[in-house]
Design a protein around this motif. Sequence first.
Motif, PDB file in Angstrom:
ATOM      1  N   SER A 211     -10.526   6.439  -2.323  1.00  0.00           N
ATOM      2  CA  SER A 211      -9.397   6.341  -1.462  1.00  0.00           C
ATOM      3  C   SER A 211      -8.122   7.230  -1.794  1.00  0.00           C
ATOM      4  O   SER A 211      -8.023   7.170  -3.259  1.00  0.00           O
ATOM      5  N   ASN A 212      -7.428   7.523  -0.905  1.00  0.00           N
ATOM      6  CA  ASN A 212      -6.147   8.327  -1.448  1.00  0.00           C
ATOM      7  C   ASN A 212      -4.867   7.235  -1.221  1.00  0.00           C
ATOM      8  O   ASN A 212      -3.776   7.566  -1.585  1.00  0.00           O
ATOM      9  N   GLN A 213      -5.347   5.884  -0.971  1.00  0.00           N
ATOM     10  CA  GLN A 213      -4.328   5.144  -1.053  1.00  0.00           C
ATOM     11  C   GLN A 213      -4.187   4.136  -2.230  1.00  0.00           C
ATOM     12  O   GLN A 213      -5.451   3.918  -2.961  1.00  0.00           O
ATOM     13  N   VAL A 214      -3.086   3.633  -2.620  1.00  0.00           N
ATOM     14  CA  VAL A 214      -3.234   2.677  -3.895  1.00  0.00           C
ATOM     15  C   VAL A 214      -2.613   1.276  -3.437  1.00  0.00           C
ATOM     16  O   VAL A 214      -1.887   1.061  -2.595  1.00  0.00           O
ATOM     17  N   THR A 215      -3.103   0.369  -4.192  1.00  0.00           N
ATOM     18  CA  THR A 215      -2.285  -0.916  -4.164  1.00  0.00           C
ATOM     19  C   THR A 215      -1.125  -0.967  -5.094  1.00  0.00           C
ATOM     20  O   THR A 215      -1.702  -1.003  -6.591  1.00  0.00           O
ATOM     21  N   PHE A 216      -0.043  -0.981  -4.924  1.00  0.00           N
ATOM     22  CA  PHE A 216       1.227  -0.871  -5.803  1.00  0.00           C
ATOM     23  C   PHE A 216       1.758  -2.021  -5.909  1.00  0.00           C
ATOM     24  O   PHE A 216       2.092  -2.880  -5.074  1.00  0.00           O
TER      25      PHE A 216
ATOM     26  N   ALA B 148       2.335   9.988  -3.735  1.00  0.00           N
ATOM     27  CA  ALA B 148       3.660   9.642  -3.656  1.00  0.00           C
ATOM     28  C   ALA B 148       4.069   8.559  -4.688  1.00  0.00           C
ATOM     29  O   ALA B 148       5.262   8.817  -5.418  1.00  0.00           O
ATOM     30  N   VAL B 149       3.149   7.928  -5.557  1.00  0.00           N
ATOM     31  CA  VAL B 149       3.250   7.031  -6.686  1.00  0.00           C
ATOM     32  C   VAL B 149       3.126   8.143  -7.882  1.00  0.00           C
ATOM     33  O   VAL B 149       3.888   7.972  -8.830  1.00  0.00           O
TER      34      VAL B 149
ATOM     35  N   ARG C 267       0.857  -1.195   0.029  1.00  0.00           N
ATOM     36  CA  ARG C 267      -0.159  -0.049  -0.003  1.00  0.00           C
ATOM     37  C   ARG C 267       0.658   1.212   0.142  1.00  0.00           C
ATOM     38  O   ARG C 267       1.718   1.298   0.736  1.00  0.00           O
ATOM     39  N   ARG C 268       0.630   2.153  -0.838  1.00  0.00           N
ATOM     40  CA  ARG C 268       1.503   3.198  -0.983  1.00  0.00           C
ATOM     41  C   ARG C 268       0.378   4.453  -1.038  1.00  0.00           C
ATOM     42  O   ARG C 268      -0.877   4.357  -1.518  1.00  0.00           O
TER      43      ARG C 268
ATOM     44  N   HIS D  78       8.215  -4.551 -14.448  1.00  0.00           N
ATOM     45  CA  HIS D  78       6.906  -4.499 -14.600  1.00  0.00           C
ATOM     46  C   HIS D  78       6.212  -3.763 -13.382  1.00  0.00           C
ATOM     47  O   HIS D  78       6.744  -3.963 -12.270  1.00  0.00           O
ATOM     48  N   MET D  79       5.367  -2.755 -13.590  1.00  0.00           N
ATOM     49  CA  MET D  79       4.754  -1.834 -12.600  1.00  0.00           C
ATOM     50  C   MET D  79       3.435  -1.437 -12.831  1.00  0.00           C
ATOM     51  O   MET D  79       2.981  -1.219 -13.870  1.00  0.00           O
ATOM     52  N   GLU D  80       2.347  -1.612 -11.822  1.00  0.00           N
ATOM     53  CA  GLU D  80       1.091  -1.130 -12.115  1.00  0.00           C
ATOM     54  C   GLU D  80       0.595  -0.775 -10.667  1.00  0.00           C
ATOM     55  O   GLU D  80       1.096  -0.984  -9.605  1.00  0.00           O
ATOM     56  N   PHE D  81      -0.388  -0.007 -10.596  1.00  0.00           N
ATOM     57  CA  PHE D  81      -1.361   0.236  -9.296  1.00  0.00           C
ATOM     58  C   PHE D  81      -2.956   0.468  -9.384  1.00  0.00           C
ATOM     59  O   PHE D  81      -3.046   0.474 -10.789  1.00  0.00           O
ATOM     60  N   PHE D  82      -3.453   0.108  -8.327  1.00  0.00           N
ATOM     61  CA  PHE D  82      -4.683   0.194  -8.528  1.00  0.00           C
ATOM     62  C   PHE D  82      -5.280   1.377  -7.356  1.00  0.00           C
ATOM     63  O   PHE D  82      -4.922   1.268  -6.409  1.00  0.00           O
TER      64      PHE D  82
END
Length: 434
Positions: A221-226, A198-199, A193-194, A212-216
Amino acid sequence: MGGAAATSMVTEWRNWSGSVVASPGQIASPRDEAELAAIIRAAAQVRVVGAGHSFMPLCETGGTLISMADYQGALEIAPDRRTVWAPAGWSLDRLGVALWAEGLSLINQGDIDPQSLAGATATGTHGTGADLGSIATQACGYRLMLADGTTTECGPGDELFEAQRLSLGLFGIATAIRIHVVPAYYLEERIERRHFDAVAERIDELGAATRHMEFFVFPYSNQVTFKTLHPVPAADFVPAKDDDSVFGLICELGAAAPSMIPTLQRTIMRMSGRATRRSGPAHRIFPSERSIRFEEMEYELPRANGIPILREAIAHIRKHRLPIAFPFEFRLTAADDIWLSPFNAGPAASLSFHQYAGMPWRAHFSAIEAIFRSGGGRPHWAKRHTLTTADVHRLYPRAADFLRVRKRVDPAGKFVNAHVAQLFDIQVAHPLAT
């Protein structure tokens, strides 16, 4: 060889999400070239289905729907082991296992692997990786059965090959596809979680740091699953299957009480604080569990526009308090030179917008699509979009060449259905059953 193909007289066919419904005259599963040729010659209208993961009605037909899952074939590995001929109807799952047994791997793939190889290349399906192209960029040859039941082979330098690289099933039925491969490799997946800001502020740096990089990111929410995937020398433990049961419950609660969605999304992100790690053979780490049905729209944007447009879409959802149960998915994809590829305009940021299949989606997709288009986006052909013929020719300068080749190889429009006829303004002599 050459016996009667397995056929099923059906009254209804549905895609994976359940939103595309068709009534084909028959579903046929040919096992060899003779059976496939007989089916094609006898049919007035033909479409091919893989796993049914297209959200647009690409497979919809009132004619003959063909599945290539049972078609006989095997890997043909080149002496230099840099390319293989693979059965086009094999799922990416089956292909990954077969390649691994030979000490080989796909260069890249997405996080869903039931799709057929042919379906993935024909629609521009992709994974993530700032320097990695779609699955179609891995193809370097096709064996096709044409509308008259004859077979042909095409490769680089041939106009048919250039059009077939992202074909939407309009040129023939692929029986085998020659693809570039690499020595078998392992991947390590890290999920944590980030904070979204910041991401977002370091997106280019983060994209360059791993293969490979992605996020959801949930819109409330102000948080992402990185998530990152990176090659490792060997796997140190067997990967476990994802468990999306908690998210499934969140979706059901949100569908029953839409006003709870913002609170539910912030809650599920607080619950996902623990970072996770797993590793294993690449073809086992790429896929994720996708048991919860959804509807999807995806646009590929110029890379610099990705984060600003994502912020705009989230702000729109929050302002109007739209009941969107699923997160956005953000990925990076390399440019290519494929005629109808949404990545042929340059390196892209891919934005995927989902809605739980049990909730309304059309009006929400329309609003978000306008935002995606404002950022210079082009849609994934197999996911929800509202392109017109004029849009196609404006966005794709080689569309006229694509259609010229189509008319040459299938003048009667045997492989055309109502959706692609409208999309490309294709006129056919026979009525288009739907």
